[in-house]
Design a protein around this motif. Structure first.
Motif, mmCIF file in Angstrom:
data_model
loop_
_atom_site.group_PDB
_atom_site.id
_atom_site.type_symbol
_atom_site.label_atom_id
_atom_site.label_comp_id
_atom_site.label_asym_id
_atom_site.label_seq_id
_atom_site.Cartn_x
_atom_site.Cartn_y
_atom_site.Cartn_z
ATOM 1 N N LYS A 1 0.829 -1.204 0.000
ATOM 2 C CA LYS A 1 0.000 0.000 0.000
ATOM 3 C C LYS A 1 0.867 1.258 0.000
ATOM 4 C CE LYS A 1 -4.192 -0.703 0.287
ATOM 5 N NZ LYS A 1 -5.056 -0.899 -0.903
ATOM 6 N N ALA A 2 1.919 1.264 0.812
ATOM 7 C CA ALA A 2 2.804 2.430 0.887
ATOM 8 C C ALA A 2 3.538 2.642 -0.432
ATOM 9 C CB ALA A 2 3.797 2.262 2.037
ATOM 10 N N ALA A 3 3.999 1.554 -1.036
ATOM 11 C CA ALA A 3 4.733 1.666 -2.300
ATOM 12 C C ALA A 3 3.840 2.202 -3.410
ATOM 13 C CB ALA A 3 5.313 0.310 -2.691
ATOM 14 N N ASP A 4 2.545 1.923 -3.339
ATOM 15 C CA ASP A 4 1.603 2.363 -4.370
ATOM 16 C C ASP A 4 0.889 3.662 -3.993
ATOM 17 O OD1 ASP A 4 0.383 2.067 -6.874
ATOM 18 O OD2 ASP A 4 -1.356 1.081 -6.000
ATOM 19 N N ALA A 5 1.335 4.316 -2.955
ATOM 20 C CA ALA A 5 0.673 5.546 -2.497
ATOM 21 C C ALA A 5 0.677 6.631 -3.568
ATOM 22 C CB ALA A 5 1.327 6.059 -1.221
ATOM 23 N N GLU B 1 1.846 -16.537 -1.312
ATOM 24 C CA GLU B 1 1.112 -15.681 -0.381
ATOM 25 C C GLU B 1 1.393 -14.204 -0.660
ATOM 26 O OE1 GLU B 1 1.293 -16.866 3.735
ATOM 27 O OE2 GLU B 1 1.244 -18.981 3.172
ATOM 28 N N VAL B 2 2.613 -13.911 -1.061
ATOM 29 C CA VAL B 2 2.959 -12.536 -1.435
ATOM 30 C C VAL B 2 2.156 -12.131 -2.663
ATOM 31 C CG1 VAL B 2 4.810 -10.997 -2.202
ATOM 32 C CG2 VAL B 2 5.269 -12.727 -0.451
ATOM 33 N N GLU B 3 2.095 -13.011 -3.656
ATOM 34 C CA GLU B 3 1.301 -12.712 -4.847
ATOM 35 C C GLU B 3 -0.166 -12.533 -4.487
ATOM 36 O OE1 GLU B 3 0.017 -11.443 -8.150
ATOM 37 O OE2 GLU B 3 2.163 -11.688 -7.824
ATOM 38 N N GLY B 4 -0.649 -13.298 -3.519
ATOM 39 C CA GLY B 4 -2.028 -13.129 -3.052
ATOM 40 C C GLY B 4 -2.257 -11.749 -2.452
ATOM 41 N N SER C 1 -2.398 -9.340 -5.283
ATOM 42 C CA SER C 1 -3.685 -9.521 -5.942
ATOM 43 C C SER C 1 -4.800 -8.836 -5.161
ATOM 44 C CB SER C 1 -3.979 -11.016 -6.089
ATOM 45 O OG SER C 1 -5.222 -11.215 -6.688
ATOM 46 N N ARG C 2 -4.793 -9.003 -3.852
ATOM 47 C CA ARG C 2 -5.809 -8.350 -3.024
ATOM 48 C C ARG C 2 -5.714 -6.832 -3.151
ATOM 49 N NH1 ARG C 2 -9.142 -10.513 0.658
ATOM 50 N NH2 ARG C 2 -9.013 -11.944 -1.078
ATOM 51 N N HIS C 3 -4.496 -6.304 -3.213
ATOM 52 C CA HIS C 3 -4.297 -4.860 -3.387
ATOM 53 C C HIS C 3 -4.891 -4.397 -4.717
ATOM 54 C CE1 HIS C 3 -2.455 -0.940 -3.591
ATOM 55 N NE2 HIS C 3 -1.849 -1.282 -4.701
ATOM 56 N N ARG C 4 -4.639 -5.151 -5.791
ATOM 57 C CA ARG C 4 -5.194 -4.784 -7.099
ATOM 58 C C ARG C 4 -6.718 -4.812 -7.069
ATOM 59 N NH1 ARG C 4 -0.721 -7.854 -8.720
ATOM 60 N NH2 ARG C 4 -1.969 -9.737 -8.879
ATOM 61 N N GLU D 1 -8.650 -4.321 -4.510
ATOM 62 C CA GLU D 1 -9.121 -3.176 -3.735
ATOM 63 C C GLU D 1 -9.049 -1.884 -4.541
ATOM 64 O OE1 GLU D 1 -6.769 -3.323 -0.190
ATOM 65 O OE2 GLU D 1 -8.080 -4.815 0.741
ATOM 66 N N LYS D 2 -7.980 -1.715 -5.336
ATOM 67 C CA LYS D 2 -7.869 -0.522 -6.179
ATOM 68 C C LYS D 2 -8.979 -0.492 -7.217
ATOM 69 C CE LYS D 2 -4.188 1.332 -7.746
ATOM 70 N NZ LYS D 2 -2.897 1.697 -8.333
ATOM 71 N N GLU D 3 -9.263 -1.647 -7.823
ATOM 72 C CA GLU D 3 -10.326 -1.718 -8.821
ATOM 73 C C GLU D 3 -11.687 -1.422 -8.187
ATOM 74 O OE1 GLU D 3 -9.770 -5.647 -10.345
ATOM 75 O OE2 GLU D 3 -7.940 -5.093 -11.432
ATOM 76 N N PHE D 4 -11.926 -1.972 -6.989
ATOM 77 C CA PHE D 4 -13.180 -1.704 -6.286
ATOM 78 C C PHE D 4 -13.298 -0.214 -5.965
ATOM 79 C CE2 PHE D 4 -15.331 -0.964 -2.245
ATOM 80 C CZ PHE D 4 -16.620 -1.346 -2.593
ATOM 81 N N GLN D 5 -12.222 0.383 -5.483
ATOM 82 C CA GLN D 5 -12.237 1.812 -5.140
ATOM 83 C C GLN D 5 -12.557 2.658 -6.372
ATOM 84 O OE1 GLN D 5 -12.199 3.190 -2.254
ATOM 85 N NE2 GLN D 5 -11.782 5.322 -2.694
#
Length: 76
Positions: A17-21, A46-49, A52-55, A57-61
């Protein structure tokens, strides 16, 4: 802590999240986060998961903002 690795997933997730701020997740940032996760003992899938969850969330937002502000954000 008595339970090592208890917060490893959260730590890596918040690093993503911080890296994509700034809105751009650079390949170098992804590589550093992957290296950090490896040192912390988090498996690659698990890292890829987490990425993926971050992506997701961005799409949902983006969909949410388009629905709530169909004429565009008043400050953007």
């Amino acid at each position: 802590t008595e339970r090592p690795g208890l917060f490893v997933h959260a730590l890596v997730y918040h690093a993503i999240k911080a890296a994509d701020a700034d809105g751009v997740l650079d390949p170098g940032e992804v590589q550093i986060i992957g290296a950090m996760a490896m040192v912390l003992g988090l498996p690659g899938e698990e890292v890829e998961g987490l990425f993926s969850r971050h992506r997701e969330e961005k799409e949902f937002q983006a969909r949410k903002m388009a629905t709530l502000l169909p004429n565009g954000h008043p400050w953007g």
